[in-house]
Design an enzyme around this catalytic site. Structure first.
Site, PDB file in Angstrom:
ATOM      1  N   ASN A 166      -3.274  23.569 -19.090  1.00 22.15           N
ATOM      2  CA  ASN A 166      -3.622  23.449 -17.676  1.00 22.15           C
ATOM      3  C   ASN A 166      -4.633  24.532 -17.320  1.00 22.15           C
ATOM      4  O   ASN A 166      -4.404  25.705 -17.589  1.00 22.15           O
ATOM      5  CB  ASN A 166      -2.349  23.606 -16.825  1.00 22.15           C
ATOM      6  CG  ASN A 166      -2.606  23.365 -15.344  1.00 22.15           C
ATOM      7  OD1 ASN A 166      -3.727  23.076 -14.937  1.00 22.15           O
ATOM      8  ND2 ASN A 166      -1.566  23.493 -14.545  1.00 22.15           N
ATOM      9  N   GLU A 216       8.017  24.250 -20.034  1.00 22.88           N
ATOM     10  CA  GLU A 216       6.973  24.637 -20.980  1.00 22.88           C
ATOM     11  C   GLU A 216       7.497  24.634 -22.416  1.00 22.88           C
ATOM     12  O   GLU A 216       8.588  25.158 -22.695  1.00 22.88           O
ATOM     13  CB  GLU A 216       6.430  26.033 -20.649  1.00 22.88           C
ATOM     14  CG  GLU A 216       5.658  26.070 -19.334  1.00 22.88           C
ATOM     15  CD  GLU A 216       5.008  27.411 -19.062  1.00 22.88           C
ATOM     16  OE1 GLU A 216       4.139  27.460 -18.176  1.00 22.88           O
ATOM     17  OE2 GLU A 216       5.370  28.394 -19.745  1.00 22.88           O
ATOM     18  N   THR A 228       0.735  22.162  -8.382  1.00 21.15           N
ATOM     19  CA  THR A 228       0.021  23.061  -7.469  1.00 21.15           C
ATOM     20  C   THR A 228      -0.884  22.286  -6.525  1.00 21.15           C
ATOM     21  O   THR A 228      -0.924  22.552  -5.319  1.00 21.15           O
ATOM     22  CB  THR A 228      -0.803  24.084  -8.276  1.00 21.15           C
ATOM     23  OG1 THR A 228       0.086  24.853  -9.097  1.00 21.15           O
ATOM     24  CG2 THR A 228      -1.561  25.016  -7.350  1.00 21.15           C
ATOM     25  N   SER A 230       4.256  21.727 -16.943  1.00 22.19           N
ATOM     26  CA  SER A 230       2.988  22.400 -16.711  1.00 22.19           C
ATOM     27  C   SER A 230       1.814  21.445 -16.907  1.00 22.19           C
ATOM     28  O   SER A 230       1.741  20.747 -17.917  1.00 22.19           O
ATOM     29  CB  SER A 230       2.860  23.583 -17.672  1.00 22.19           C
ATOM     30  OG  SER A 230       1.632  24.249 -17.479  1.00 22.19           O
ATOM     31  N   GLY A 231       0.916  21.407 -15.927  1.00 18.46           N
ATOM     32  CA  GLY A 231      -0.248  20.529 -16.004  1.00 18.46           C
ATOM     33  C   GLY A 231      -0.036  19.172 -15.381  1.00 18.46           C
ATOM     34  O   GLY A 231      -0.919  18.323 -15.433  1.00 18.46           O
ATOM     35  N   SER A 275      -2.891  26.878 -14.199  1.00 17.74           N
ATOM     36  CA  SER A 275      -1.435  26.885 -14.344  1.00 17.74           C
ATOM     37  C   SER A 275      -0.820  28.014 -13.516  1.00 17.74           C
ATOM     38  O   SER A 275      -1.274  29.161 -13.575  1.00 17.74           O
ATOM     39  CB  SER A 275      -1.064  27.058 -15.821  1.00 17.74           C
ATOM     40  OG  SER A 275       0.339  27.144 -15.968  1.00 17.74           O
ATOM     41  N   SER A 276       0.206  27.685 -12.725  1.00 19.06           N
ATOM     42  CA  SER A 276       0.932  28.707 -11.969  1.00 19.06           C
ATOM     43  C   SER A 276       1.753  29.541 -12.940  1.00 19.06           C
ATOM     44  O   SER A 276       2.631  29.013 -13.632  1.00 19.06           O
ATOM     45  CB  SER A 276       1.855  28.059 -10.926  1.00 19.06           C
ATOM     46  OG  SER A 276       1.124  27.334  -9.987  1.00 19.06           O
ATOM     47  N   GLY A 325       6.355  24.541 -14.279  1.00 14.16           N
ATOM     48  CA  GLY A 325       7.027  23.407 -14.900  1.00 14.16           C
ATOM     49  C   GLY A 325       7.600  23.766 -16.261  1.00 14.16           C
ATOM     50  O   GLY A 325       7.402  24.860 -16.795  1.00 14.16           O
TER      51      GLY A 325
END
Length: 1051
Positions: free
Chosen positions: A197, A430, A150, A145-146, A200-201, A428
């Site tokens: 993030n 986490e 995306t 993540s981050g 973040s998705s 991603g």
């Protein structure tokens, strides 16, 4: 690298050079590999000050050198680096000017190593593989993540949109716009700010883009995975709810917010209060406008957009619903909020209140009872309802977009093969301070994707070398299959234990479930808990368990696992939403139509549904040719300059990038089956074109390789040829590209010759048929004419009434000639029967007909023409004898031969007065006589002095005789007693014109005037018009301003 079933490329290399020679078999030494890749054009693209653009070029494959190169490139602003065809991307945490139109043009249609590393290069490679080989491809974007996944997916979509549809077809542009705009909408409703993030998705997204045989997008389909709906009701400290809530509150107009019963302060609402003060780089106001615009572009109606934001408002207001208890029952505090929720969801307020406070239960005997909630149950139901509302809304938006962009009316026979490029942008790995059920599912998903990467890039690659008999030094790597089995294995995995606990009747708690996991997984090397490791004080008893993931150890809190896995929502809420008057809401809750007494199959748990969808996703990716983007997060501070070595090294390790470099360096870049390689490159060798005579295809392939001098850069397997460096393939492609136009011209020449000969034969046949048909049509016409005109000689009208048959085009001129001949023959037959005494009259009538040209309505053709009316006793019974005597005297005196015309008239004299006179026209002179004085000659004019004659187109009897001296004679003929209404103008015209034509061999022009008759009198021009006057008994002239007016009686 990934097994390549085909090795087509679309652009020739930058230069034509022979591939360097090298040993065949095991891994080549670093120096040789460096030279080979440099000759392929990879190293000289960027200077050494930027590091190595491909990790394969490292002097030694060690973690230290890998990290040094990665850090150097990051510090120099080079965020992309290759490992063969894998792109390693480092999040720059800043805007970079490398994504414009110029960059797109630079990478369009170029080979992977012809430009510096870039997302566009791998996007173009995937697109070319799809278009050239009609092969489905996918781009898998992975990282924690981050790390920038995306953003990478958006740039890939923008590139594909930019390079397709060069003809700007409207329907293709519409599909591209929807695909691009869908990212904006899905980010608003599926992304949120986390501590790691800002965008973040919080869901997984896999998008298939469908292409036609031209390579233009025709549609697509979006799959979404595991929306983190728990974020709707609770967020960790410093984090926000989904972007959509803040965009509505901060970007909506006062009018819209008022209609939704909202205010523009997120701190006023329980569900958004935590993130109201959180700092973020997102501009909620401008993003709200962009989302509204995107919804309209995609095709959402105004009513649907209104419903979407009404649901968001209802969720926010739900969070503010509070409950109070008097010890016996629970009530809703603040009925206004419930009324507003009822209005926004188009439901009955009493039903909303009842749904929040009571639960309807069906007993075994079919009896329905209402069970009141405790205050805790009411809060749980409210939050579950809010989460379900948002989850259903998000799922409906995705399905609505799919309905718009799906490929419609597709027929493979008519439209060709429909190929696909898939783009995977999924959450991603986490590791949070408090990791719950959602992080467990997310990390399981990443384990599955890592397993796919291992199988395709590391495991299958080495297995294929062994299977094909290629000498190979095995490279060790960590296989995470053991971790995947820990989670998903039947009856033993964590998911099975969770499902078993959810199905168990009785009071089964999260702690009981943890004890069950500790018992069944105690011996597993990647699982532990405080009970299994009592000395590990980082975990709590009856609360935590830890999994050793490929990306690191993650400690999970078991609290809420069972509730989230059950995903419990009371049926009352489902029925409430299904009965909504809002069609959008009703469509989201189809399961609400079930009666409370209906027995339904127990639904699958959230974990099982997620596992099934991830397994299906992995199967879908495995059947496509994958391209990888491996994203790395350089630091936790979101700094554009800070590179955390330990943090990045950890990511490089668990992503398996070092092993990827080793396999790539020691392996072969491309491989191809012998028949397909031969089929593509046989034209480059004289021994294999057009067909070889060797025993096997392998021998033919060896002949091609030998002729080009590539023996040291290939290896021969049992069924495939393995090519080590791209330069070999580039050179073959360049030579093939040079030969293809020649072959195409040759094939075109042969084909055009065949077409020309076929066309010639057809034309000859057509002309032969046309000739025969034309001859038949001509003969048929002759036969028909002969049949129709066979008895014309005996017909009373000599065939005048016979209709001529329509002639063919070839006989059009012949038809005109024959009809003219028949008319002349018919006229001859008619004339032949006319007595000689009537011939003079006939000639005069023919002359009048020709001169007047049908412009005068009545000119006396239907009566007998007497000509000499003054000597006719029937017409002039009282004066005829006197005129005969005078005419004999004039004849003997002037010597004229015959009288052409005679009669009474009304004439204008030289004093512009009109008087009655007699007109005598002979073959020599024209006489003006006074009838009242025994026809005394008043004036005599030679007939030669007359040059023309003018009459009108009406029924009047006016005639103008034009002279050479411009002293014209204007008169109006008068009728005698023979027939009071006779028209004698035509007789005078016919007699004069016939005389001039036949006797004098000259022409006498005749002018027929429609309105004004023009003449000259004593050299002066005069205009004469005709007017009807009531009460006028006889025609007479009257002087006017510019001449005269002939007044005629009103009939």
């Amino acid at each position: 690298m990934r097994i390549r079933e085909a090795a087509e490329v679309t652009q020739p290399p930058l230069a034509s050079q022979k591939a360097p020679s090298g040993s065949r078999g095991a891994a080549r030494n670093v120096g040789e590999e460096m030279n080979a890749l440099q000759s392929a054009g990879m190293a000289e693209l960027e200077g050494l000050e930027f590091g190595k653009s491909d990790f394969v070029l490292l002097d030694e494959v060690t973690m230290e050198q890998f990290m040094d190169n990665l850090k150097l490139r990051f510090e120099k602003g080079r965020i992309y680096t290759y490992i063969g065809e894998v792109v390693v991307s480092v999040n720059p945490y800043r805007q970079m000017d490398i994504y414009g139109k110029d960059a797109i043009d630079a990478y369009r249609g170029r080979e992977l190593y012809e430009n510096p590393p870039h997302l566009y290069a791998v996007s173009d490679a995937a697109y070319k593989a799809m278009k050239r080989r009609a092969k489905d491809t996918c781009i898998v974007i992975s990282g924690e993540s981050g790390a920038g996944k995306t953003e990478a997916s958006k740039y890939i979509m923008q590139y594909i949109a930019a390079i397709t549809n060069p003809s700007q077809r409207e329907e293709v542009e519409s599909v591209k716009n929807v695909l691009l705009k869908s990212n904006c909408v899905l980010e608003a409703f599926g992304n949120a700010k986390t501590n790691r993030n800002d965008n973040s998705s919080r869901f997984g997204k896999y998008m298939d883009i469908n292409f036609n045989f031209n390579g233009d997008p025709t549609g697509g389909h979006i799959n979404n995975y595991l929306l983190e709906k728990s974020r709707v009701v609770q967020q960790q400290e410093g984090e926000r709810n989904f972007h959509s809530f803040y965009q509505l509150l901060r970007g909506g107009s006062e009018e819209i917010l008022k209609s939704l019963h909202l205010e523009n302060d997120p701190a006023l609402y329980t569900y958004t209060r935590e993130g109201a003060a959180a700092a973020t780089s997102n501009n909620d106001r401008s993003n709200h406008k962009a989302v509204m615009s995107a919804l309209e572009v995609i095709g959402f109606s105004k009513e649907e957009i209104r419903s979407i934001y009404q649901i968001l408002a209802a969720i926010l207001l739900l969070g503010n619903v509070e409950f109070g208890s008097d010890g016996e029952s629970v009530q809703v505090l603040g009925q206004d909020t419930v009324d507003h929720i009822s209005e926004l969801t188009a439901t009955d307020p009493e039903c909303v209140t009842k749904g929040l406070l009571y639960r309807t239960v069906a007993t075994g005997g079919g009896e329905v009872i209402e069970k009141g909630h405790t205050e805790k149950d009411a809060c749980f139901g409210r939050d579950a309802f809010a989460k379900a509302l948002y989850e259903r809304l998000f799922g409906w938006i995705v399905s609505r977009i799919n309905g718009i962009i799906e490929v419609k009316n597709y027929n493979p026979v008519l439209h060709g093969k429909n190929t696909v490029i898939g783009v995977l942008d999924i959450y991603g790995f986490e590791i949070f301070d408090n990791n719950s059920f959602e992080q467990f599912c997310i990390n399981y998903c990443n384990e599955k994707l890592q397993q796919l990467f291992i199988e395709l890039i590391l495991q299958q690659e080495q297995q294929e070398y062994q299977r094909e008999g290629i000498t190979w030094q095995h490279i060790d790597y960590f296989n995470n299959q053991i971790i995947v089995d820990l989670v998903e294995q039947q009856h033993k995995g964590i998911l099975s234990i969770l499902d078993e606990a959810c199905l168990t009747v009785g009071n089964v708690t999260d702690t009981v479930c943890l004890d069950s996991m500790d018992t069944k997984l105690a011996q597993h090397p990647h699982y532990t808990s405080r009970k299994l490791s009592p000395t590990d004080k980082t975990m709590d008893f009856q609360k935590h368990f830890r999994i050793r993931h490929y990306a690191g150890d993650v400690t999970y809190s078991v609290e809420g696992f069972l509730d989230k896995n059950k995903d419990l929502l009371f049926q009352d809420f489902k029925r409430l939403m299904y009965n909504s008057a809002d069609p959008v809401l009703k469509e989201m809750w189809p399961d609400g139509q079930l009666s409370i007494t209906e027995v339904t199959k127990r639904p699958l748990t959230a974990a099982t549904l997620f596992k099934n969808s991830i397994v299906a996703l992995v199967d879908k990716l495995a059947c496509k040719e994958p391209y990888y983007v491996r994203c790395i997060k350089p630091n936790e501070m979101k700094s554009p300059v800070l590179f955390d070595d330990a943090r990045c090294q950890h990511q490089v390790a668990y992503l398996g990038l070092l092993e990827n470099v080793m396999v790539r360096r020691a392996g072969f870049a491309y491989r191809q089956q012998y028949p397909r390689f031969l089929q593509r490159y046989k034209m480059t060798c004289e021994y294999t074109w057009p067909n070889h005579l060797m025993a096997t295809d392998r021998e033919a392939v060896e002949a091609i390789i030998t002729q080009h001098g590539f023996q040291g850069d290939v290896a021969y397997g049992h069924t495939k040829l393995f090519v080590r460096t791209p330069r070999t393939l580039f050179t073959l492609e360049q030579e093939r590209a040079t030969l293809i136009p020649i072959l195409v011209l040759f094939l075109q020449k042969v084909w055009r010759g065949a077409l020309a000969r076929l066309r010639c034969r057809r034309m000859r046949a057509i002309y032969a048929i046309m000739g025969c048909y034309k001859r038949y049509k001509v003969k048929a016409h002759f036969w028909e004419v002969e049949r129709r005109f066979a008895g014309v000689r005996t017909m009373p009208d000599y065939g005048k009434s016979v209709e001529w048959p329509a002639p063919p085009a070839a006989l059009a001129q012949f038809h005109n000639i024959t009809t003219m001949l028949h008319r002349r023959w018919w006229a001859r037959q008619i004339v032949k029967n006319i007595p000689p005494s009537d011939m003079l009259e006939v000639r005069a009538k023919v002359a009048a007909l020709s001169s007047l040209s049908g412009e005068r309505k009545d000119w006396g053709i239907g009566r007998a023409w007497e000509r000499d009316y003054l000597s006719n006793a029937r017409d002039c019974p009282q004066t005829s004898s006197a005129f005969i005597r005078v005419s004999k005297e004039l004849k003997s005196k002037d010597g004229y031969g015959q009288v052409v015309f005679s009669g009474f008239c009304r004439k204008v004299n030289r004093f512009n007065k009109s008087t009655d006179r007699a007109l005598l026209v002979t073959d020599k002179y024209v006489y003006k006589l006074e009838p009242k004085k025994q026809y005394k000659v008043l004036k005599r004019l030679p007939l030669d002095s007359f040059t023309a004659l003018s009459v009108t187109s009406g029924t009047d009897q006016m005639v103008a005789l034009h002279t050479v001296s411009e002293d014209d004679v204007l008169l109006c003929l008068q009728q005698g007693e023979l027939s009071p209404n006779q028209d004698r103008v035509g007789e005078l015209v016919g007699a004069l014109v016939d005389h001039f034509t036949r006797i004098r061999k000259g022409l006498l022009p005749v002018k027929v005037c429609c309105s004004v008759l023009q003449l000259h009198m004593r050299g002066k021009p005069k205009n004469v018009t005709v007017e009807t006057k009531p009460g006028q008994t006889a025609a007479d002239f009257k002087k006017s301003r510019d001449g005269f007016v002939l007044l005629v009686p009103d009939k």
